[in-house]
Design a protein around this motif. Structure first.
Motif, PDB file in Angstrom:
ATOM      1  N   GLY B 281       0.734  -1.240   0.006  1.00 25.00           N
ATOM      2  CA  GLY B 281       0.037  -0.095  -0.105  1.00 25.00           C
ATOM      3  C   GLY B 281       0.985   1.264  -0.064  1.00 25.00           C
ATOM      4  N   SER B 284       1.431   4.211   3.269  1.00 20.64           N
ATOM      5  CA  SER B 284       0.831   3.620   4.491  1.00 20.64           C
ATOM      6  C   SER B 284       2.238   2.770   5.325  1.00 20.64           C
ATOM      7  CB  SER B 284      -0.244   2.507   4.134  1.00 20.64           C
ATOM      8  OG  SER B 284      -0.492   1.635   5.010  1.00 20.64           O
ATOM      9  N   GLY B 287       1.087  -0.845   5.876  1.00 19.63           N
ATOM     10  CA  GLY B 287       1.396  -1.423   4.332  1.00 19.63           C
ATOM     11  C   GLY B 287       2.640  -1.924   3.994  1.00 19.63           C
ATOM     12  N   GLU B 336      -6.391  -2.247  -7.027  1.00 16.79           N
ATOM     13  CA  GLU B 336      -6.261  -1.700  -5.652  1.00 16.79           C
ATOM     14  C   GLU B 336      -5.001  -0.802  -5.371  1.00 16.79           C
ATOM     15  OE1 GLU B 336      -8.890  -1.420  -2.805  1.00 16.79           O
ATOM     16  OE2 GLU B 336      -7.271  -0.042  -3.112  1.00 16.79           O
ATOM     17  N   HIS B 338      -4.124   0.976  -3.341  1.00 13.58           N
ATOM     18  CA  HIS B 338      -3.628   1.317  -2.115  1.00 13.58           C
ATOM     19  C   HIS B 338      -3.386   0.145  -1.341  1.00 13.58           C
ATOM     20  CE1 HIS B 338      -4.383   5.390  -2.261  1.00 13.58           C
ATOM     21  NE2 HIS B 338      -5.756   5.316  -3.041  1.00 13.58           N
ATOM     22  N   ARG B 342      -4.964  -1.087   2.360  1.00 17.28           N
ATOM     23  CA  ARG B 342      -6.686  -0.510   1.892  1.00 17.28           C
ATOM     24  C   ARG B 342      -7.589  -1.911   2.191  1.00 17.28           C
ATOM     25  NH1 ARG B 342     -10.167   2.490   2.482  1.00 17.28           N
ATOM     26  NH2 ARG B 342     -12.034   2.478   0.700  1.00 17.28           N
ATOM     27  N   GLN B 345      -7.894  -2.041   5.676  1.00 13.80           N
ATOM     28  CA  GLN B 345      -9.193  -0.814   6.102  1.00 13.80           C
ATOM     29  C   GLN B 345     -10.328  -1.265   5.913  1.00 13.80           C
ATOM     30  OE1 GLN B 345      -7.632   2.679   4.651  1.00 13.80           O
ATOM     31  NE2 GLN B 345      -9.234   4.010   5.808  1.00 13.80           N
ATOM     32  N   ILE B 346     -10.606  -1.877   4.810  1.00 13.09           N
ATOM     33  CA  ILE B 346     -12.056  -2.074   4.175  1.00 13.09           C
ATOM     34  C   ILE B 346     -12.794  -3.198   5.301  1.00 13.09           C
ATOM     35  CG2 ILE B 346     -13.771  -3.186   2.451  1.00 13.09           C
ATOM     36  CD1 ILE B 346     -11.458  -1.672   0.487  1.00 13.09           C
ATOM     37  N   GLU B 349     -13.774  -1.521   8.485  1.00 10.43           N
ATOM     38  CA  GLU B 349     -14.939  -0.843   8.144  1.00 10.43           C
ATOM     39  C   GLU B 349     -16.170  -1.856   8.242  1.00 10.43           C
ATOM     40  OE1 GLU B 349     -14.291   1.823   4.720  1.00 10.43           O
ATOM     41  OE2 GLU B 349     -13.000   3.002   5.959  1.00 10.43           O
TER      42      GLU B 349
END
Ligand SMILES: Nc1ncnc2c1ncn2[C@@H]1O[C@H](COP(=O)(O)OP(=O)(O)OP(=O)(O)O)[C@@H](O)[C@H]1O
Ligand SMILES: [Mg+2]
Lengths: 275, 358
Positions: B281, B284, B287, B336, B338, B342, B345-346, B349
């Protein structure tokens, strides 16, 4: 609304009185290869006013702002800032001299949040050195928090609390424009250059933006140079207007006077003219 | 329902800006750190340190450094191998010239020397961008490897042209050389990585980090709000090279013990570390580690799976591995950008919503 900066205490400001000439442009000409963008233009901006720069597309308005904040260097003419004729100035020097700017096409830092975009605007006022930043502790943390407080005041003032942590790339256009204004305000500039801050906005957004611009001018005493196509807005906001057409100045004066000028009417109606 | 931020109100800007604002994240991270420092050292053996842990820590450090330059400041570099070589040779010269010098100082000084070299090669970045900058840093890569091969002074005129790490201690424990113990090596690298990961995080959430990102996202606007382009880009090159130099120093002195520059620090390494950053990533910190872990562990996993599990020939397995790597890079670049960070992170979430996703 909270007055987050008292004009008299604003760092890096000249302490000039209202009405003194803050910036004077004398006989400036700028060309790109064969294209003459600006031809022999002179005007001034006095402390505390809202100065509108208007003119049809391609008239040289944006180029004029680019000259003022050092992004372009004119081939001829001089620029006096706070009464001193300045030598060639780099954009970051203009920034540290108290000139801030927003862009016609939004120029935000797309990958960063609203908060970080505005915090970046305070970079020039942050002094803690590299080692303190590595630690992010002690004086560096205190400094970071102090500036965060200022930024929060600006966020409150522009009513963008809800998008604080949103990456700006995801925001709608109108809000992006507002964040860009916030970033410029974070610099606590003495002169704020706004390049079509209301382009592409609906009526309500325009009204909000007009209110913010007036508030900035009146409450913080920030001098503003405003490029705007909407004549209604120009009439409402500005103290004096300079009109450009094909890189030349064709009128300069109070809004109503300028609006009545035959040259201006011709320029906007596209009446052919001799060069 | 376990993973919630509801009820956790931030009462100061400081806590709002904390590295892990969510309490559950903080606990997990502390538990992980405690495990790495307090539990793992008792169980490490030669296989685990050499095959997994040391490469992970050292490439993690290199990826972190490269991510600062590429992910945060937006300046591309293909000179990572060359800069790691600078760190390695600097360590070698320091270790042989000053036998008494503490290894911590050796590694830090090697980083410092690499930072100076890195900034020098970063100078063109003021004028050139993107592809052209990549080519310029690629030149640095080849030039540096050539220099270390060409001039005997760098390898103390040894017959083989190799550099070999002499035995050195840190706080009375043997750290380098063939008889150094695995846990000493592991803890040394882990400590450096932990400290410098924290420093990197601090930098990117402070003024310098914002200036780097401003240059990355819109350099003209950055300049107009007072960011000095040259200074900012060079600082990114310097900090990035510092990390990469330390990684090179550790790779040579602690991990490999002996190095032939063309083999160990060739262009392959530059690409490997760049892939770690892309897969992990861009921009990050976490990352960087995910990317390093992924590319260190994937070949081991694939080898075990294909050779031992499916009975494939090792050469065949190697080809499949390269193919898979290529596909992954393409996937991450297109789908992707990121990276794993990422995706992580998803997932979080989603977890936050779970089990009521509305
Ligand atoms: N970087 C550049 N290179 C070449 N020509 C340029 C450059 N910038 C501006 N120009 C030219 O200079 C002239 C004035 O452009 P400028 O952008 O200042 O106009 P403007 O008044 O801001 O117009 P608009 O209302 O469309 O924004 C135009 O003819 C434009 O093509
Ligand atoms: Mg324009």
């Amino acid at each position: 609304m909270s007055a987050f900066v008292e004009p008299a205490r604003m760092a890096g400001h000249s302490g000039m009185a209202k009405g003194e000439v803050l910036l004077r442009v004398d006989n400036v000409s700028l060309s790109f290869g064969g294209v003459k963008a600006i031809t022999n233009i002179s005007f001034d901006i006095v402390k505390g006013e809202v100065r509108a720069i208007i003119g049809p597309n391609g008239a040289g308005k944006t180029s004029m702002l680019n000259v003022i904040n050092g992004f372009y260097h004119p081939q001829e003419g001089t620029i006096a800032w706070r009464g001193k004729v300045r030598r060639k100035m780099k954009p970051y020097e203009a920034a540290s001299n108290g000139i801030a700017r927003t862009f016609q096409n939004v120029a935000l830092f797309k990958g960063m949040t609203t908060l970080d975009n505005i915090m970046t605007g305070r970079g020039l006022k942050m002094k803690k050195n590299f080692l303190w930043q590595c630690l992010h502790w002690g004086p560096a943390l205190t400094e970071e928090n102090e500036h965060r407080r200022k930024v929060e005041e600006i966020i409150d003032f522009l009513e963008i609390q809800a998008i604080r942590k949103t990456p700006v790339g995801r925001l709608p256009y109108g809000l992006q424009k507002r964040v860009e204004l916030a970033r410029a305000l974070a610099m606590e500039p003495e002169l704020l250059l706004l390049d079509e801050p209301m382009a592409g906005m609906n009526l309500e957004e325009k009204e909000d933006m007009s209110r913010f611009i007036l508030d900035v001018n009146q409450q913080f005493g920030t001098t503003i140079a405003l490029i705007e196509h909407d004549m209604g807005v120009v009439m409402d906001l500005s103290d004096r207007v300079v009109v450009l057409d094909y890189g030349r100045k064709i009128a300069d004066g109070p809004p109503d006077e300028v609006q009545a000028s035959q040259d201006v009417i011709d320029a906007y109606l596209g009446v052919p003219h001799e060069h | 329902m376990l993973y919630r931020e509801a009820g956790q109100y931030k009462t100061s800007y400081q806590s709002d800006q904390a590295i892990f604002p969510i309490a559950q994240d903080r606990w997990v991270v502390w538990a992980f750190v405690a495990f790495a420092f307090l539990v793992v050292p008792f169980f490490v053996n030669d296989y685990w340190t050499n095959a997994v842990l040391l490469p992970l820590l050292i490439y993690g450090l290199a990826a972190l450094g490269l991510n600062i330059l590429v992910g945060y400041c937006g300046q591309i570099s293909l000179g990572t191998g060359g800069f790691m070589a600078v760190g390695a040779y600097a360590s070698y010269k320091l270790m042989t010239s000053f036998p008494e010098m503490n290894m911590i100082i050796v590694v830090l000084l090697s980083g410092g020397i690499t930072a100076a070299v890195g900034s020098l090669f970063g100078l063109p970045s003021l004028r050139i961008k993107g592809f052209y900058l990549a080519v310029a840093t690629l030149a640095a890569q080849f030039f540096l490897v050539w220099v270390f091969n060409k001039f005997g002074w760098f390898y103390n005129y040894s017959m083989t042209g190799q550099i070999t790490a002499p035995d050195r201690e840190v706080f009375g424990f043997l750290l380098t050389g063939p008889s150094a113990l695995p846990w000493v090596k592991y803890l040394f690298c882990l400590t450096l990585l932990a400290v410098f990961a924290l420093i990197a995080k601090n930098l990117v959430r402070g003024r310098l980090g914002r200036n780097w990102m401003a240059i990355r996202d819109m350099d003209i606007a950055a300049e107009l709000i007072g960011v000095r382009p040259l200074l900012t880009k060079l600082s990114a090159f310097a900090v990035s090279s510092f990390y990469i130099g330390m990684a090179g120093s550790l790779l040579f002195s602690v991990y490999l013990g002996a190095v032939e520059v063309g083999e160990v620090f060739g262009i392959n390494v530059s690409f490997l570390v760049l892939f770690m950053v892309i897969i992990g990533g861009l921009g990050s910190i976490v990352g960087s580690f995910l990317g390093a872990a992924f590319l260190v562990l994937l070949p081991i996993f694939l080898k075990n799976f294909m050779v031992d599990g499916l009975g494939m020939l090792p050469t065949m397995a190697k080809h499949v591995e390269i193919l898979l790597m290529g596909l992954l890079i393409i996937f991450f670049l297109i789908v992707e950008p990121h990276g794993l960070a990422r995706l992580w992170q998803i997932t979080k979430e989603k977890l936050r919503m779970w089990p009521f996703p509305y």
